[in-house]
Design an enzyme around this catalytic site. Structure first.
Site, PDB file in Angstrom:
ATOM      1  N   TRP A  39       0.728  -1.564   0.046  1.00  0.00           N
ATOM      2  CA  TRP A  39       0.166   0.316  -0.361  1.00  0.00           C
ATOM      3  C   TRP A  39       0.895   0.975  -0.089  1.00  0.00           C
ATOM      4  CZ3 TRP A  39      -5.055   1.718  -0.221  1.00  0.00           C
ATOM      5  CH2 TRP A  39      -5.187   2.880   0.379  1.00  0.00           C
ATOM      6  N   MET A  40       0.475   2.062  -0.928  1.00  0.00           N
ATOM      7  CA  MET A  40       1.459   3.692  -0.921  1.00  0.00           C
ATOM      8  C   MET A  40       0.095   4.362  -0.423  1.00  0.00           C
ATOM      9  SD  MET A  40       2.682   5.565  -4.171  1.00  0.00           S
ATOM     10  CE  MET A  40       4.278   4.812  -3.426  1.00  0.00           C
ATOM     11  N   ASP A  42      -0.548   9.416   0.657  1.00  0.00           N
ATOM     12  CA  ASP A  42       0.893  10.543   0.929  1.00  0.00           C
ATOM     13  C   ASP A  42       1.841  10.822   0.576  1.00  0.00           C
ATOM     14  OD1 ASP A  42      -2.071  11.178   1.799  1.00  0.00           O
ATOM     15  OD2 ASP A  42      -1.294  11.436   3.446  1.00  0.00           O
ATOM     16  N   GLN A  58       3.243   7.645   2.325  1.00  0.00           N
ATOM     17  CA  GLN A  58       3.048   6.336   3.652  1.00  0.00           C
ATOM     18  C   GLN A  58       3.092   5.320   3.123  1.00  0.00           C
ATOM     19  OE1 GLN A  58       0.614   8.289   6.437  1.00  0.00           O
ATOM     20  NE2 GLN A  58       3.293   8.513   6.383  1.00  0.00           N
ATOM     21  N   TRP A  66      -4.585  -0.023   3.603  1.00  0.00           N
ATOM     22  CA  TRP A  66      -3.887   0.838   4.573  1.00  0.00           C
ATOM     23  C   TRP A  66      -3.913   0.105   5.871  1.00  0.00           C
ATOM     24  CZ3 TRP A  66      -5.675   4.066   8.921  1.00  0.00           C
ATOM     25  CH2 TRP A  66      -4.731   4.385   9.286  1.00  0.00           C
ATOM     26  N   SER A 102       1.667  11.662   8.138  1.00  0.00           N
ATOM     27  CA  SER A 102       2.430  12.096   6.961  1.00  0.00           C
ATOM     28  C   SER A 102       3.119  13.953   7.851  1.00  0.00           C
ATOM     29  CB  SER A 102       1.663  13.056   6.233  1.00  0.00           C
ATOM     30  OG  SER A 102       0.870  11.942   5.144  1.00  0.00           O
ATOM     31  N   ASP A 169       0.178  16.262   9.815  1.00  0.00           N
ATOM     32  CA  ASP A 169       0.428  15.784   8.922  1.00  0.00           C
ATOM     33  C   ASP A 169       1.132  17.823   8.867  1.00  0.00           C
ATOM     34  OD1 ASP A 169      -0.649  14.158   8.648  1.00  0.00           O
ATOM     35  OD2 ASP A 169      -2.695  15.489   7.401  1.00  0.00           O
ATOM     36  N   TRP A 306      -9.016   8.158  -1.157  1.00  0.00           N
ATOM     37  CA  TRP A 306     -10.073   7.187  -0.240  1.00  0.00           C
ATOM     38  C   TRP A 306     -11.130   6.232  -0.258  1.00  0.00           C
ATOM     39  CZ3 TRP A 306      -6.348   5.588   3.387  1.00  0.00           C
ATOM     40  CH2 TRP A 306      -5.017   6.410   3.714  1.00  0.00           C
TER      41      TRP A 306
HETATM   42  C1  FRU Z   1      -4.566  11.793   4.121  1.00  0.00           C
HETATM   43  C2  FRU Z   1      -4.108  11.211   5.895  1.00  0.00           C
HETATM   44  C3  FRU Z   1      -2.964  11.937   6.831  1.00  0.00           C
HETATM   45  C4  FRU Z   1      -2.337  10.773   7.168  1.00  0.00           C
HETATM   46  C5  FRU Z   1      -2.443   9.451   6.480  1.00  0.00           C
HETATM   47  C6  FRU Z   1      -2.037   8.877   7.183  1.00  0.00           C
HETATM   48  O1  FRU Z   1      -4.408  11.148   2.979  1.00  0.00           O
HETATM   49  O2  FRU Z   1      -5.624  10.804   6.565  1.00  0.00           O
HETATM   50  O3  FRU Z   1      -3.798  13.206   6.916  1.00  0.00           O
HETATM   51  O4  FRU Z   1      -1.480  11.719   7.953  1.00  0.00           O
HETATM   52  O5  FRU Z   1      -2.839  10.053   5.640  1.00  0.00           O
HETATM   53  O6  FRU Z   1      -1.931   8.365   6.115  1.00  0.00           O
END
Ligand code: FRU
Length: 506
Positions: A39-40, A42, A58, A66, A102, A169, A306
């Protein structure tokens, strides 16, 4: 080996077992950053360090879903050719045990620092039972990272109308003598906002103010804020969750866009105008920017959304990055266009000039699934002008110009596997001219309209054999120029696989 390094090694070994198989996936992207396996989401830590560009992301290295977040890592000398590197961060400390969320990167004293969110679940409800703190990690060589002993460097958001739990983030940058960090947040009554902090050393942070917040129309949470200077303006780019659809806009689960104005560095306040989307397609989220040494502003975003199906999961991977895009300001809005360096990938050009199209038309040599098109068309009196990509017996992806509706529509109802649907963007033509740059990869399409005034990005999952490109117009139009290049693959796995090499299938 410390615990952090051990966790990284475990994940890395797991990925290695799958990476060969993943590269064979018919949808695996040839010149976009995608995970070596699993999985990838942000993009994180976009930076230039010791003559190389770094992109982190990520990453869940144990399944194409995820999960507890790691930071995957690639680097490049030119923002075009990418080399996969070992995972940079693993969740294992008390403050980040359920995820290294992130964040961003910055060079200080010859070292590369990353500031990220440590995530912990405190119960079963991921919206209510969480603790998010801000952390630092540092690297001498840009590859191996040590978490700071001072972690977490921010344990709680400030008091006031600021939600105590959703705090994530951090995007860090330097201005004058100080470092600044802008962090995603929401108010107590669930309106998105961005918090601004200041620091002298990246370790001790002082809260300045809420830089900007939703007036009620901009979602319940702002994720992944970025604050940067562009062509004389200050831009706050962010990903608002939960904006309401408005006409044909805001149709995705979550949006990404920006406001522009002037940032007061003393107060930490942005005085700004309206919100605009950065991309009108299906798959664009959590963009992050960086500056190149020659001063350009480059953006990359997660090329997914998402809750979407992501049919590539059946091949043990999920998610990708957009191509790098250069941002500029024109007439108070941001233009984004493919980074000039990407031209290196072009080969086998095919070109036509002053061709007239009425009804359905194809051009010999103009087809494929990993290519770039540049099209300048005078649509004259046409009411409908279509370009159809990835066409097969049963499949097609359609980009339609509709004069009466004054919109461009991207239709993926017959694109292949995965969700269908349409996305639209309003369009005003100058002297009937439409200029399009289209980049196709094995499971993606990125369309830049009129020099990046509008952009539409989508993942599509056609059959391998669907490679046709066709034009249609209800009245005569003139293709002033039609250029097509095949694009070379540009992703190397050498840094993580012993046998590795440039991914050069097809
Ligand atoms: C955005 C997010 C960020 C969080 C990350 C978790 O897509 O929800 O806010 O840090 O992904 O993977």
């Amino acid at each position: 080996m410390n615990k952090h390094q051990l966790e990284i090694q475990k994940a890395q070994q797991y990925i290695e077992q799958y990476a060969e198989q993943v590269k064979q996936s018919k949808w695996y992207l040839q010149y976009h950053i995608a995970p070596p396996a699993f999985w990838m989401n942000d993009p994180n830590g976009l930076s230039f360090f010791r003559d190389e560009y770094h992109v982190f992301y990520q990453h869940h290295p144990f399944s194409p879903e995820w999960g507890p977040m790691y930071w995957g890592h690639v680097k490049s000398k030119d923002l075009v050719h990418w080399e996969h590197l070992p995972i940079a961060l693993a969740p294992e400390s008390p403050y980040d045990r359920d995820g290294c969320f992130s964040g961003s990167a910055i060079e200080k004293d010859g070292k590369l620092y990353v500031m990220y969110t440590g995530n912990r679940w405190t119960g079963a409800d991921q919206d209510r039972d969480l603790k998010q703190v801000q952390c630092l990690a540092v690297s001498e060589d840009g590859v191996q990272f040590e978490k700071a002993i001072e972690n977490p460097v921010l344990s709680n958001p400030p008091e006031g109308n600021i939600h105590p739990l959703h705090f994530r983030d951090p995007k860090v940058w330097k201005h004058g003598e100080f470092y600044y960090s802008i962090i995603g947040s929401r108010t107590m009554d669930h309106r998105g906002q961005a918090l601004c902090y200041q620091s002298k050393d990246l370790v001790r942070w002082e809260f300045l103010d809420v830089a900007a917040k939703s007036d009620g129309s901009l979602g319940y949470m702002w994720e992944c804020p970025n604050l940067f200077h562009l062509d004389g303006r200050d831009v706050l780019m962010f990903s608002p969750q939960g904006m309401n659809p408005e006409g044909n806009l805001n149709q995705n689960d979550h949006q990404s866009g920006y406001v522009m104005g002037n940032f007061d560095y003393k107060k930490g306040l942005l005085d700004h105008g309206n919100f605009y989307l950065l991309d009108y397609g299906f798959d664009f989220y959590a963009p992050q920017v960086m500056k190149t040494p020659d001063g350009r502003t480059v953006l990359m975003a997660w090329m997914a959304m998402w809750e979407s199906d992501m049919p590539e999961k059946e091949d043990q991977w999920a998610g990708a990055m957009t191509i790098p895009r250069e941002l500029k300001v024109k007439d108070g809005k941001i233009l984004s266009s493919p980074l000039a360096e990407l031209k290196q990938l072009r080969h086998d050009p095919v070109a036509y000039q002053n061709e007239w199209v009425k009804g359905t038309c194809t051009f010999p040599g103009v087809e494929g699934d990993c290519l770039e098109l540049e099209i300048l068309v005078d649509v004259k009196q046409a009411r409908t002008f279509d370009i159809v990509f990835r066409m097969g017996d049963e499949e097609q992806t359609v980009l339609r110009f509709d004069r009466r509706g004054k919109v461009i529509t991207l239709d993926r109802n017959r694109s292949g596997k995965g969700e269908g649907g349409q996305r639209q963007v309003p369009i005003e033509l100058n002297q009937n001219r439409l200029y399009l740059q289209v980049l196709l990869d094995k499971s993606s399409v990125e369309i830049f309209v009129n020099g990046g005034e509008q952009v539409m990005t989508a993942r599509i999952y056609p059959d391998e054999s669907s490679k046709g490109i066709q034009f249609y117009s209800d009245r005569e139009v003139e293709l002033i120029t039609l250029k097509k290049w095949a694009l070379k693959p540009s992703i190397s796995f050498e840094g993580i696989l012993r046998k590795g090499g440039i991914c050069s299938r097809g």
